[in-house]
Design an enzyme around this catalytic site. Structure first.
Site, mmCIF file in Angstrom:
data_model
loop_
_atom_site.group_PDB
_atom_site.id
_atom_site.type_symbol
_atom_site.label_atom_id
_atom_site.label_comp_id
_atom_site.label_asym_id
_atom_site.label_seq_id
_atom_site.Cartn_x
_atom_site.Cartn_y
_atom_site.Cartn_z
ATOM 1 N N ASP A 228 10.710 30.838 3.560
ATOM 2 C CA ASP A 228 9.815 30.671 2.423
ATOM 3 C C ASP A 228 8.559 29.883 2.805
ATOM 4 O O ASP A 228 8.612 28.684 3.053
ATOM 5 C CB ASP A 228 10.558 29.950 1.291
ATOM 6 N N ARG B 102 20.883 21.699 -4.327
ATOM 7 C CA ARG B 102 20.493 22.808 -5.195
ATOM 8 C C ARG B 102 21.712 23.679 -5.503
ATOM 9 O O ARG B 102 22.469 24.056 -4.620
ATOM 10 C CB ARG B 102 19.420 23.658 -4.498
ATOM 11 N N LYS C 270 34.751 26.185 0.958
ATOM 12 C CA LYS C 270 35.062 27.528 0.461
ATOM 13 C C LYS C 270 35.430 28.499 1.579
ATOM 14 O O LYS C 270 35.920 29.599 1.317
ATOM 15 C CB LYS C 270 33.896 28.056 -0.368
ATOM 16 N N VAL D 266 26.679 21.231 -9.506
ATOM 17 C CA VAL D 266 26.968 21.072 -10.934
ATOM 18 C C VAL D 266 26.241 19.865 -11.523
ATOM 19 O O VAL D 266 25.960 19.829 -12.724
ATOM 20 C CB VAL D 266 28.497 20.955 -11.161
#
Length: 324
Positions: free
Chosen positions: A42, A175, A130, A178
């Site tokens: 970006d 980012r 995860k 929660v």
């Protein structure tokens, strides 16, 4: 006197404009690092970061980990690579599965091949809880990535490049976390709670950055480093952020676990314990027992957020949130 792992090194951070990347680079520039390269896609974020970080040792490379040729150019003269780039939002990965595979798995392969061929000394890849017994595509791609980086130490042959992985839990305030979500919607007077039993591992950005730096010191190649960090209950987090809000149970979303894990019972058989972290050791024929002299774990051990010995209380969570 201990030499800092970044001392006089050229360091490249993929995903360098992200939450972790910016914090890591700020920490790196406090040392006598030779040069820091921000590698990301970006241009706007790079422009904004360039206004914030006024240091002649920082460089900005527009590029994508999917583009192997660009990585070959970017890695020229680089000593250390911190691989933080990833597609990490669970729902985005579920909806765009091929894109997640291209970035998280093919991108990992490109990093490995470019690092070996360009003579990079050390590569540390950021993983996630995860990736341990994954139930969603994001976790599955990160598990595949972890295995690629571990295996890369054999793939490198007699080349000097060594690879390791750090795996930790939810980062306070990153980012997509929660915490900013709860802070944003608390004005409505209601916070959505997926399940009041839900637990998560919890780590700050500063702790995550320091753990990566420690990994650079301790790595031999092939390790997955797992920090000992506290757990928190999602209801306690809601009470810490907005005690005045009503809680509405909305149910677990697709691809979400009730509790997270970082070391499975199977992995524990080749894991050793230190005072502040664990090391999941690789199953290489050449792996020496001299390399990570930690304590073996008991049979049946697993490291999950619900069975943790260390828990954050509401007051502690509130302190962490206020420091963000």
């Amino acid at each position: 006197m201990t030499v800092h792992p970044l001392s006089r090194k050229v360091v490249l951070v993929t995903g360098g404009t992200g939450s972790f990347g910016k914090k890591f680079i700020r920490k790196a520039l406090e040392t006598d690092v030779k040069k820091v390269i921000v590698f990301s896609r970006d241009e706007l974020k790079q422009y904004e970061m360039a206004q914030e970080f006024k240091d002649e040792r920082i460089r900005f490379f527009i590029g994508d980990v999917r583009d192997k040729e660009r990585l070959y150019r970017a890695f020229d003269g680089v000593d250390i690579v911190i691989h933080a780039a990833a597609m990490k939002h669970v729902e985005a990965c579920e909806y765009n599965p091929f894109e997640a595979v291209k970035t998280n798995i093919h991108g990992a392969q490109n990093i490995i091949e470019a690092a070996i061929d360009r003579g990079v000394e050390k590569v540390i890849a950021l993983s996630t809880d995860k990736a341990c017994s994954p139930v969603n595509l994001y976790g599955a791609t990160k598990l595949a990535s972890d295995k690629l980086f571990v295996a890369a130490n054999s793939y490198a042959g007699d080349k000097k490049t060594r690879f390791a992985v750090v795996r930790y839990g939810n980062v306070v305030g990153s980012r997509g976390s929660v915490v900013p979500f709860f802070q944003k919607i608390k004005e409505t007077g209601t916070l959505p709670i997926t399940d009041e039993r839900m637990t998560r591992f919890w780590i700050t950005l500063d702790q995550g950055v320091q753990f990566v730096l420690d990994g650079l010191v301790h790595m031999n190649g092939g390790e997955i480093f797992v920090p000992k960090i506290p757990s928190m209950n999602v209801v306690d987090l809601a009470k810490a952020i907005a005690p005045e809000c009503e809680m509405k149970i909305v149910g677990i979303r697709p691809g979400e676990k009730l509790h997270e894990a970082m070391i499975t019972e199977d992995d524990a058989r080749r894991t050793v314990e230190f005072d502040t972290y664990y090391v999941i050791q690789p199953e290489f024929p050449w792996w020496s027992e001299k390399k990570n002299q930690g304590r073996p774990l008991p049979d049946g051990f697993k490291y999950t957020s619900d069975l943790n010995d260390d828990w954050l209380k509401v007051e502690q969570l509130r302190e962490l949130v206020e420091k963000m």
